[in-house]
Every structure is written in C-alpha cells, then in structure tokens.
Design a protein around this motif. Structure first.
Motif, mmCIF file in Angstrom:
data_model
loop_
_atom_site.group_PDB
_atom_site.id
_atom_site.type_symbol
_atom_site.label_atom_id
_atom_site.label_comp_id
_atom_site.label_asym_id
_atom_site.label_seq_id
_atom_site.Cartn_x
_atom_site.Cartn_y
_atom_site.Cartn_z
ATOM 1 N N LEU A 3 -4.920 -9.348 5.376
ATOM 2 C CA LEU A 3 -5.060 -8.111 4.609
ATOM 3 C C LEU A 3 -3.763 -7.766 3.878
ATOM 4 N N ARG A 4 -2.639 -8.051 4.506
ATOM 5 C CA ARG A 4 -1.375 -7.783 3.818
ATOM 6 C C ARG A 4 -1.223 -8.693 2.599
ATOM 7 N N THR A 5 -1.611 -9.955 2.748
ATOM 8 C CA THR A 5 -1.556 -10.887 1.622
ATOM 9 C C THR A 5 -2.453 -10.402 0.486
ATOM 10 N N PHE A 6 -3.631 -9.919 0.845
ATOM 11 C CA PHE A 6 -4.538 -9.354 -0.160
ATOM 12 C C PHE A 6 -3.893 -8.169 -0.865
ATOM 13 N N ALA A 7 -3.312 -7.258 -0.077
ATOM 14 C CA ALA A 7 -2.721 -6.048 -0.647
ATOM 15 C C ALA A 7 -1.574 -6.405 -1.594
ATOM 16 N N GLU A 8 -0.728 -7.356 -1.190
ATOM 17 C CA GLU A 8 0.416 -7.735 -2.027
ATOM 18 C C GLU A 8 -0.030 -8.407 -3.317
ATOM 19 N N ALA A 9 -1.201 -9.033 -3.287
ATOM 20 C CA ALA A 9 -1.709 -9.704 -4.490
ATOM 21 C C ALA A 9 -2.388 -8.724 -5.452
ATOM 22 N N ASN A 10 -2.731 -7.553 -4.961
ATOM 23 C CA ASN A 10 -3.518 -6.628 -5.782
ATOM 24 C C ASN A 10 -2.879 -5.262 -6.000
ATOM 25 N N TYR A 11 -1.824 -4.950 -5.241
ATOM 26 C CA TYR A 11 -1.159 -3.660 -5.380
ATOM 27 C C TYR A 11 0.355 -3.882 -5.359
ATOM 28 N N THR A 12 1.104 -2.904 -5.830
ATOM 29 C CA THR A 12 2.550 -3.056 -5.839
ATOM 30 C C THR A 12 3.092 -2.914 -4.417
ATOM 31 N N ARG A 13 4.228 -3.546 -4.157
ATOM 32 C CA ARG A 13 4.780 -3.575 -2.808
ATOM 33 C C ARG A 13 5.138 -2.186 -2.282
ATOM 34 N N ASN A 14 5.548 -1.288 -3.176
ATOM 35 C CA ASN A 14 5.914 0.041 -2.699
ATOM 36 C C ASN A 14 4.697 0.885 -2.324
ATOM 37 N N GLU A 15 3.501 0.360 -2.579
ATOM 38 C CA GLU A 15 2.274 1.059 -2.174
ATOM 39 C C GLU A 15 1.759 0.571 -0.821
ATOM 40 N N ILE A 16 2.410 -0.439 -0.244
ATOM 41 C CA ILE A 16 1.870 -1.129 0.929
ATOM 42 C C ILE A 16 2.800 -0.999 2.131
ATOM 43 N N LYS A 17 2.206 -0.767 3.292
ATOM 44 C CA LYS A 17 2.968 -0.845 4.532
ATOM 45 C C LYS A 17 2.020 -1.204 5.665
ATOM 46 N N GLN A 18 2.591 -1.717 6.756
ATOM 47 C CA GLN A 18 1.780 -2.028 7.927
ATOM 48 C C GLN A 18 1.970 -0.931 8.958
ATOM 49 N N SER A 19 0.864 -0.405 9.436
ATOM 50 C CA SER A 19 0.881 0.616 10.479
ATOM 51 C C SER A 19 -0.143 0.179 11.521
ATOM 52 N N SER A 20 0.301 -0.699 12.400
ATOM 53 C CA SER A 20 -0.602 -1.357 13.344
ATOM 54 C C SER A 20 -1.595 -0.374 13.957
ATOM 55 N N PRO A 21 -2.894 -0.687 13.966
ATOM 56 C CA PRO A 21 -3.488 -1.977 13.577
ATOM 57 C C PRO A 21 -4.052 -1.997 12.153
ATOM 58 N N THR A 22 -3.434 -1.287 11.222
ATOM 59 C CA THR A 22 -3.986 -1.234 9.875
ATOM 60 C C THR A 22 -2.940 -1.636 8.841
ATOM 61 N N ILE A 23 -3.441 -1.979 7.662
ATOM 62 C CA ILE A 23 -2.599 -2.137 6.485
ATOM 63 C C ILE A 23 -2.844 -0.921 5.602
ATOM 64 N N VAL A 24 -1.788 -0.221 5.258
ATOM 65 C CA VAL A 24 -1.902 1.021 4.498
ATOM 66 C C VAL A 24 -1.589 0.756 3.028
ATOM 67 N N ILE A 25 -2.494 1.204 2.165
ATOM 68 C CA ILE A 25 -2.271 1.159 0.718
ATOM 69 C C ILE A 25 -2.254 2.607 0.239
ATOM 70 N N GLU A 26 -1.091 3.055 -0.249
ATOM 71 C CA GLU A 26 -0.940 4.444 -0.636
ATOM 72 C C GLU A 26 -0.924 4.571 -2.151
ATOM 73 N N LEU A 27 -2.003 5.115 -2.692
ATOM 74 C CA LEU A 27 -2.132 5.334 -4.126
ATOM 75 C C LEU A 27 -1.797 6.787 -4.446
ATOM 76 N N SER A 28 -1.764 7.124 -5.721
ATOM 77 C CA SER A 28 -1.404 8.489 -6.109
ATOM 78 C C SER A 28 -2.437 9.509 -5.649
ATOM 79 N N SER A 29 -3.708 9.105 -5.613
ATOM 80 C CA SER A 29 -4.775 10.051 -5.286
ATOM 81 C C SER A 29 -5.192 10.021 -3.824
ATOM 82 N N ILE A 30 -4.969 8.899 -3.142
ATOM 83 C CA ILE A 30 -5.452 8.756 -1.770
ATOM 84 C C ILE A 30 -4.730 7.605 -1.079
ATOM 85 N N LYS A 31 -4.803 7.613 0.224
ATOM 86 C CA LYS A 31 -4.220 6.549 1.034
ATOM 87 C C LYS A 31 -5.350 5.818 1.763
ATOM 88 N N PHE A 32 -5.357 4.487 1.673
ATOM 89 C CA PHE A 32 -6.338 3.673 2.381
ATOM 90 C C PHE A 32 -5.707 3.069 3.633
#
Length: 256
Positions: free
Chosen positions: A88-117
C-alpha cells in the motif's frame, strides 16, 4: 432560543455538508480507480467506519477526521501484515506526493487537502475479514466485521426517532474539544448499547447519554472532564424546571 435549538444548530455546524460529501466521494472514487489500476490481485476495496456510518465530524471541527478504506488482497493470508502495508505504501508513493503519505500502523495514511484516508490492508477467508492485529497481540491477524456496527447503528437510529447519529456527533464534538476522553469507537459503542427511555427530542437523548457516560478505567484528569459535563447537564435541567430556558442554554454552551 433553547437547549434543544442550540444542540440542533451544533449538529448542523459539525456534520459534513452535502457539498463536502460530494467532494470527498470524488476523492474516494479517484482512490478506488487508482487502486484498481495499480493492483491486479484485489478481492475488494471499500469505505467503512464513521464516514460510511455518517457519524464523522467535518474536518474543521476535528482535524483528525478521516475516511477508513479497506483494501482486501486475494493472497493476503500468505503474508505478514507488513508485506501488505509495504504494497500500500508503494501504491501511495506512485500515486500521491510523499508529503501526503505516512505510515500509522496498521494503516497507510494519505492526507489530502479535503480529507485524510487511512488505507487498511486485509484478506478474506470463508466470508470473514482479517486485518493486522495490534502490536500487543500474540497473533498477526485478527478477524473483523467492517459493516457490523453500521447495521447495528442504522437499526438503533431508526428505532430512536432518527436522532442517534446526531447524538453521536454531539458527543464526538464534546470529546474532541476535551482532548478525546474516549475513542470514537467507544462513543459509538456506548450509544448503540444504551437504552433510551422516554426520549423524544435531541435534548432528551443528549441529557440521557451524558448522565450515563462511563468513567471506569479513565484517568482522574479525564474523569473530571466527564463529571464537569454531567454537572452542567444537571444544572441545565434545574434551570429548565424553574422556567429558565435561556440560563439552561447558557449552561450547556459552557461545554458544547
């Protein structure tokens, strides 16, 4: 004005609006499409949690509001959770910018301007979903029913004048303002399991819920916060009994 009107207005101010939900749904659809293009071994992928149950607070009221998104791998049972997290981290890095991504076990967090996944890896076996176990557990995977609470909540909501979700959002808002005395799960579980007698409007449900809030296992600091809320509700009720609705509203506004 009255306590009831104030509580109703508060719900309107903390719940996600339809235009916000439309924007978030667009982001969800984009995420789903990108996952489908990146992986060829997914069993399913879907939103669950408070956004799906419509008990989430808008991000301006709770900066930590997020959309829980489960990504179910066909071959997940063959691997350790970290392997799927890495996917999932590899997917996130391929599709979103690195400053939008972090790992918060057990999830991969993608933080956009409108919402956080929060992307949660999983696998399914004989109809049961499995997700990464907590770090303190003696196993790698634990079973879960991602839609179970939604079914319970929808039933509770329907049987209680369609006010249960509003009540949960009020309690969550108080909880956020007080440093999160409870987890969101604890609040929803408490409301679902509680019986509400002789409640007809949102004020009744709010008073009833506050009066029964549990403090077992909570720190003295957090117990004090809960007891303050209970005392404020008790005082507001006394004002109302004495024909002083404005004073009751002022009292409730001290906390919510």
């Amino acid at each position: 004005m009255s306590v009831l009107t104030h509580l109703q207005n508060t719900v309107s101010s903390v719940e996600i609006t339809e235009w916000e939900r439309t924007s978030i749904d667009t982001s969800i659809n984009t995420l789903s499409r990108k996952l489908g293009l990146h992986f060829n071994n997914l069993n399913s992928k879907f939103v669950f949690g408070s956004y799906d149950r419509r008990t989430i607070l808008r991000r301006s009221k709770d900066p930590n509001s997020d959309v829980d998104y489960m990504v179910v791998f066909n071959d997940g049972a063959n691997y350790q959770p970290q392997t799927l997290m890495t996917r999932l981290r590899t997917f996130a890095e391929a599709n979103y910018t690195r400053n939008e991504i972090k790992q918060s076990s057990p999830t991969i967090v993608i933080e956009l301007s409108s919402i956080k996944f929060e992307l949660l890896p999983a696998y399914i076996s004989w109809g049961t979903y499995y997700i990464p176990a907590p770090a303190s557990s003696y196993t790698n995977w634990i079973s879960t029913n991602p839609n179970g609470m939604k079914t319970e909540l929808d039933s509770k909501h329907r049987l209680n004048n369609y006010l249960i979700k509003d009540l949960i959002q009020l309690l969550k808002y108080w909880n956020v303002k007080n440093g999160k005395v409870y987890s969101s799960y604890e609040i929803e579980r408490y409301v679902i399991d509680k019986w509400f007698f002789s409640c007809t409007n949102l004020r009744d449900y709010f008073y009833n819920a506050v009066e029964g809030l549990p403090t077992y296992g909570k720190s003295i600091y957090n117990t004090t916060k809960v007891n303050r809320l209970k005392n404020i509700v008790a005082q507001a009720k006394r004002y109302e009994q004495n024909g002083m609705p404005i004073s009751a509203e002022v009292e409730i506004k001290k906390e919510i």
